[in-house]
Design a protein around this motif. Structure first.
Motif, PDB file in Angstrom:
ATOM      1  N   TRP A  24      36.911  48.404  33.267  1.00 22.97           N
ATOM      2  CA  TRP A  24      37.703  47.210  33.596  1.00 22.97           C
ATOM      3  C   TRP A  24      38.392  46.670  32.347  1.00 22.97           C
ATOM      4  CZ3 TRP A  24      37.419  42.470  31.396  1.00 22.97           C
ATOM      5  CH2 TRP A  24      38.240  41.485  31.956  1.00 22.97           C
ATOM      6  N   LYS A  25      37.657  46.586  31.244  1.00 24.12           N
ATOM      7  CA  LYS A  25      38.221  46.042  30.003  1.00 24.12           C
ATOM      8  C   LYS A  25      39.346  46.940  29.491  1.00 24.12           C
ATOM      9  CE  LYS A  25      36.804  44.107  25.550  1.00 24.12           C
ATOM     10  NZ  LYS A  25      37.273  42.748  25.865  1.00 24.12           N
ATOM     11  N   SER A  26      39.156  48.258  29.617  1.00 22.66           N
ATOM     12  CA  SER A  26      40.183  49.180  29.172  1.00 22.66           C
ATOM     13  C   SER A  26      41.461  49.012  29.984  1.00 22.66           C
ATOM     14  CB  SER A  26      39.678  50.625  29.273  1.00 22.66           C
ATOM     15  OG  SER A  26      40.591  51.526  28.698  1.00 22.66           O
ATOM     16  N   SER A  49      36.561  58.178  38.562  1.00 24.39           N
ATOM     17  CA  SER A  49      36.774  58.034  40.004  1.00 24.39           C
ATOM     18  C   SER A  49      35.693  57.180  40.648  1.00 24.39           C
ATOM     19  CB  SER A  49      36.799  59.419  40.655  1.00 24.39           C
ATOM     20  OG  SER A  49      36.915  59.307  42.060  1.00 24.39           O
ATOM     21  N   THR A  50      34.424  57.455  40.325  1.00 21.32           N
ATOM     22  CA  THR A  50      33.312  56.679  40.885  1.00 21.32           C
ATOM     23  C   THR A  50      33.380  55.218  40.449  1.00 21.32           C
ATOM     24  OG1 THR A  50      31.871  58.628  40.911  1.00 21.32           O
ATOM     25  CG2 THR A  50      30.795  56.481  40.996  1.00 21.32           C
ATOM     26  N   THR A  51      33.707  55.014  39.189  1.00 28.02           N
ATOM     27  CA  THR A  51      33.748  53.659  38.646  1.00 28.02           C
ATOM     28  C   THR A  51      34.909  52.865  39.217  1.00 28.02           C
ATOM     29  OG1 THR A  51      32.753  54.513  36.604  1.00 28.02           O
ATOM     30  CG2 THR A  51      33.726  52.318  36.521  1.00 28.02           C
ATOM     31  N   VAL A  52      36.064  53.495  39.332  1.00 25.99           N
ATOM     32  CA  VAL A  52      37.227  52.825  39.924  1.00 25.99           C
ATOM     33  C   VAL A  52      36.921  52.402  41.358  1.00 25.99           C
ATOM     34  CG1 VAL A  52      39.561  53.237  40.818  1.00 25.99           C
ATOM     35  CG2 VAL A  52      39.004  53.827  38.452  1.00 25.99           C
ATOM     36  N   THR A  53      36.279  53.298  42.117  1.00 24.26           N
ATOM     37  CA  THR A  53      35.931  52.962  43.503  1.00 24.26           C
ATOM     38  C   THR A  53      35.011  51.756  43.544  1.00 24.26           C
ATOM     39  OG1 THR A  53      36.170  55.275  44.181  1.00 24.26           O
ATOM     40  CG2 THR A  53      34.917  53.826  45.646  1.00 24.26           C
ATOM     41  N   GLY A  54      34.023  51.736  42.643  1.00 18.15           N
ATOM     42  CA  GLY A  54      33.118  50.592  42.589  1.00 18.15           C
ATOM     43  C   GLY A  54      33.845  49.304  42.250  1.00 18.15           C
ATOM     44  N   LEU A  55      34.729  49.355  41.277  1.00 21.51           N
ATOM     45  CA  LEU A  55      35.481  48.161  40.886  1.00 21.51           C
ATOM     46  C   LEU A  55      36.388  47.682  42.012  1.00 21.51           C
ATOM     47  CD1 LEU A  55      36.347  49.155  37.219  1.00 21.51           C
ATOM     48  CD2 LEU A  55      34.924  47.215  37.914  1.00 21.51           C
ATOM     49  N   ARG A  56      36.938  48.612  42.776  1.00 22.66           N
ATOM     50  CA  ARG A  56      37.769  48.209  43.919  1.00 22.66           C
ATOM     51  C   ARG A  56      36.918  47.509  44.976  1.00 22.66           C
ATOM     52  NH1 ARG A  56      42.923  50.092  43.841  1.00 22.66           N
ATOM     53  NH2 ARG A  56      43.434  52.079  42.827  1.00 22.66           N
ATOM     54  N   HIS A  57      35.736  48.040  45.260  1.00 21.49           N
ATOM     55  CA  HIS A  57      34.862  47.410  46.249  1.00 21.49           C
ATOM     56  C   HIS A  57      34.475  45.994  45.823  1.00 21.49           C
ATOM     57  CE1 HIS A  57      33.906  50.377  49.377  1.00 21.49           C
ATOM     58  NE2 HIS A  57      34.029  51.311  48.450  1.00 21.49           N
ATOM     59  N   LEU A  61      39.540  45.558  40.563  1.00 19.64           N
ATOM     60  CA  LEU A  61      40.729  46.358  40.260  1.00 19.64           C
ATOM     61  C   LEU A  61      41.671  46.331  41.441  1.00 19.64           C
ATOM     62  CD1 LEU A  61      39.852  49.762  38.493  1.00 19.64           C
ATOM     63  CD2 LEU A  61      40.838  47.701  37.484  1.00 19.64           C
ATOM     64  N   GLU A  62      42.957  46.297  41.144  1.00 18.34           N
ATOM     65  CA  GLU A  62      43.987  46.374  42.174  1.00 18.34           C
ATOM     66  C   GLU A  62      44.965  47.476  41.789  1.00 18.34           C
ATOM     67  OE1 GLU A  62      45.587  42.434  42.146  1.00 18.34           O
ATOM     68  OE2 GLU A  62      43.999  41.617  43.442  1.00 18.34           O
ATOM     69  N   GLY A  63      45.994  47.680  42.607  1.00 19.10           N
ATOM     70  CA  GLY A  63      47.018  48.663  42.309  1.00 19.10           C
ATOM     71  C   GLY A  63      46.721  50.017  42.930  1.00 19.10           C
ATOM     72  N   GLY A  64      47.692  50.928  42.819  1.00 22.59           N
ATOM     73  CA  GLY A  64      47.552  52.279  43.360  1.00 22.59           C
ATOM     74  C   GLY A  64      47.153  53.242  42.267  1.00 22.59           C
ATOM     75  N   ASP A  65      48.066  54.191  41.928  1.00 26.78           N
ATOM     76  CA  ASP A  65      47.774  55.149  40.865  1.00 26.78           C
ATOM     77  C   ASP A  65      47.760  54.485  39.495  1.00 26.78           C
ATOM     78  OD1 ASP A  65      47.597  57.179  42.719  1.00 26.78           O
ATOM     79  OD2 ASP A  65      49.704  57.756  42.528  1.00 26.78           O
ATOM     80  N   GLU A  66      48.442  53.347  39.393  1.00 24.33           N
ATOM     81  CA  GLU A  66      48.376  52.559  38.168  1.00 24.33           C
ATOM     82  C   GLU A  66      47.570  51.298  38.472  1.00 24.33           C
ATOM     83  OE1 GLU A  66      52.048  51.745  36.251  1.00 24.33           O
ATOM     84  OE2 GLU A  66      52.411  53.853  35.754  1.00 24.33           O
ATOM     85  N   GLU A  71      41.847  39.333  36.724  1.00 27.51           N
ATOM     86  CA  GLU A  71      41.462  38.429  35.631  1.00 27.51           C
ATOM     87  C   GLU A  71      40.089  37.833  35.888  1.00 27.51           C
ATOM     88  OE1 GLU A  71      43.230  34.467  33.321  1.00 27.51           O
ATOM     89  OE2 GLU A  71      44.433  35.513  34.835  1.00 27.51           O
ATOM     90  N   LEU A  72      39.301  37.707  34.832  1.00 27.67           N
ATOM     91  CA  LEU A  72      37.962  37.147  34.962  1.00 27.67           C
ATOM     92  C   LEU A  72      38.025  35.645  35.201  1.00 27.67           C
ATOM     93  CD1 LEU A  72      35.861  38.883  32.149  1.00 27.67           C
ATOM     94  CD2 LEU A  72      36.138  39.568  34.537  1.00 27.67           C
ATOM     95  N   SER A  73      37.209  35.193  36.144  1.00 24.79           N
ATOM     96  CA  SER A  73      36.973  33.758  36.285  1.00 24.79           C
ATOM     97  C   SER A  73      35.899  33.358  35.264  1.00 24.79           C
ATOM     98  CB  SER A  73      36.482  33.441  37.700  1.00 24.79           C
ATOM     99  OG  SER A  73      37.360  33.948  38.678  1.00 24.79           O
ATOM    100  N   TYR A  74      35.836  32.100  34.942  1.00 24.27           N
ATOM    101  CA  TYR A  74      34.736  31.523  34.153  1.00 24.27           C
ATOM    102  C   TYR A  74      34.732  31.928  32.676  1.00 24.27           C
ATOM    103  CZ  TYR A  74      33.343  31.043  39.000  1.00 24.27           C
ATOM    104  OH  TYR A  74      33.349  30.793  40.344  1.00 24.27           O
TER     105      TYR A  74
END
Length: 288
Positions: A24-26, A49-57, A61-66, A71-74
Motif C-alpha cells: 500500500w505504501k509503495s 497478486s494475493t496482496t493486491v486482492t486483499g487490499l481491494r477487499h 486500493l482502487e483502480g484497474g491495472d494501475e 488515503e489513510l484516515s486518522y
C-alpha cells in the motif's frame, strides 16, 4: 444476518499484513503497476497478486491495472502510520456493517471483540477449540460468512492464525513464545483511539487551560461504531484487557482517568486503580 455470498477473504487467504502495508505504501509513493511494485518491493508476482486482492477487499486500493492507494484516515491522531493503516482497515469494515448485516470481512473486528469480552489473555494461534468458541460468538451476533456454494464458512484454526497475524500487526496481541500469544492492546493503539475520540467528542465542559478529555461511555461507543465492538461490563467497568492498558498509559503519564461531568462512575475490571485516578472517574484526559 450477514448477507455475504462469499467468505471473508482476509482470514481465508491470509495475505501478510506487513506485506499489505508495504505494498500500500509503495503504491501511495507512485508505484502503480505490478512491474513497478515488483521492482520497488522485491515481492514476487504471486505475492503482489494475493496482496493486491486483499487490499481491494479491505477498500485500501482502487483502480484497474494501475492502482491507486486509498488515503489513510486518522493520520493526524495515530501514533504511527502502521496504526493509522490498521484503524483505516477496521473503519472500512465497520462502515460497511449495520448489525446484523455485517461486512464480509467483519471477522476481523468481531474476533477482537471476542477476546476483549471474554478476557482471553493467552492463547495458541492455531487452537481448534478456541476457533470453535469464536465461531459460536460470531454466529450469536448473526455474522455468517458463506462460501461460493452458499454454505456457512466457519472459523477454524487456520483462520484464527491469519487473524492473529493481523491482530499482532495492529497492536491487539503480541507474541509470547512460539505459537503462543497474549492479548494486549498496545498503549500506542489505545492512545490513538483516545485521540480519535477526543477529536470527535471533546469535553465541552473543560476549561481552555485543561488538556482534552472524553467520557469513557462516549469513547467506547465511538470505538464500537468505527473499529470493533466493545462495551462496559454489567458492573459498569472497562473490560480487563483494556483496563490494563489504560493503567499502563496512566503510569506513563500520557492520560489521567478523571471525574468530569455527570456521566456516572466507571471502574476498571479486576485491575488496581492508578494512584492518579479520581474516586468517581468517568472520563479520560489526555496529557501528552
Amino acid at each position: 444476518m450477514s448477507g455475504s455470498n462469499s467468505e471473508g477473504y482476509i482470514l481465508n487467504s491470509g495475505p501478510n499484513p506487513d506485506r499489505m502495508f508495504i505494498l500500500w505504501k509503495s503504491v501511495s509513493q507512485g508505484n502503480r503497476t505490478d512491474d513497478e511494485l515488483e521492482t520497488a518491493t522485491g515481492f514476487s508476482k504471486s505475492q503482489i497478486s494475493t496482496t493486491v486482492t486483499g487490499l481491494r477487499h479491505l477498500r485500501m486500493l482502487e483502480g484497474g491495472d494501475e492502482y491507486e492507494a486509498v488515503e489513510l484516515s486518522y493520520m493526524s491522531v495515530a501514533s504511527t502510520e502502521e496504526i493509522a493503516f490498521g484503524l483505516t482497515i477496521l473503519d472500512n469494515i465497520m462502515s460497511e456493517s449495520t448489525p446484523p448485516d455485517w461486512s464480509k470481512q467483519a471477522a476481523l473486528p468481531l474476533t477482537i471483540s471476542y477476546f476483549l469480552s471474554n478476557n482471553t489473555q493467552r492463547f495458541r494461534r492455531m487452537d481448534k477449540t478456541l476457533a470453535t468458541k469464536i465461531n459460536d460468538y460470531h454466529r450469536d451476533r448473526d455474522y455468517v460468512p458463506r462460501d461460493g456454494k452458499g454454505n456457512p464458512n466457519d472459523m477454524n484454526d487456520r483462520k484464527l492464525q491469519n487473524w492473529t497475524f493481523f491482530a499482532d500487526f495492529i497492536g491487539v496481541v503480541r507474541k509470547w513464545d512460539g505459537k503462543d500469544y497474549t492479548t494486549y492492546l498496545s498503549p500506542d493503539l489505545v492512545y490513538s483511539l483516545l485521540r480519535v475520540g477526543v477529536d470527535q467528542h471533546p469535553d465541552e465542559a473543560a476549561s481552555s487551560s485543561e488538556p482534552p478529555a472524553i467520557s469513557i461511555r462516549d469513547w467506547l461507543k465511538l470505538v464500537s461504531e468505527r473499529f470493533f465492538p466493545i462495551s462496559l461490563t454489567n458492573s459498569d467497568e472497562v473490560p480487563l484487557i483494556l483496563s490494563q492498558t489504560l493503567v499502563d498509559l496512566s503510569k506513563q503519564g500520557r492520560i489521567r482517568i478523571v471525574e468530569a461531568g455527570d456521566k456516572g462512575h466507571i471502574g476498571l475490571q479486576n485491575t488496581p486503580s492508578p494512584s492518579s485516578m479520581d474516586a468517581q472517574a468517568n472520563s479520560i484526559r489526555l496529557l501528552k
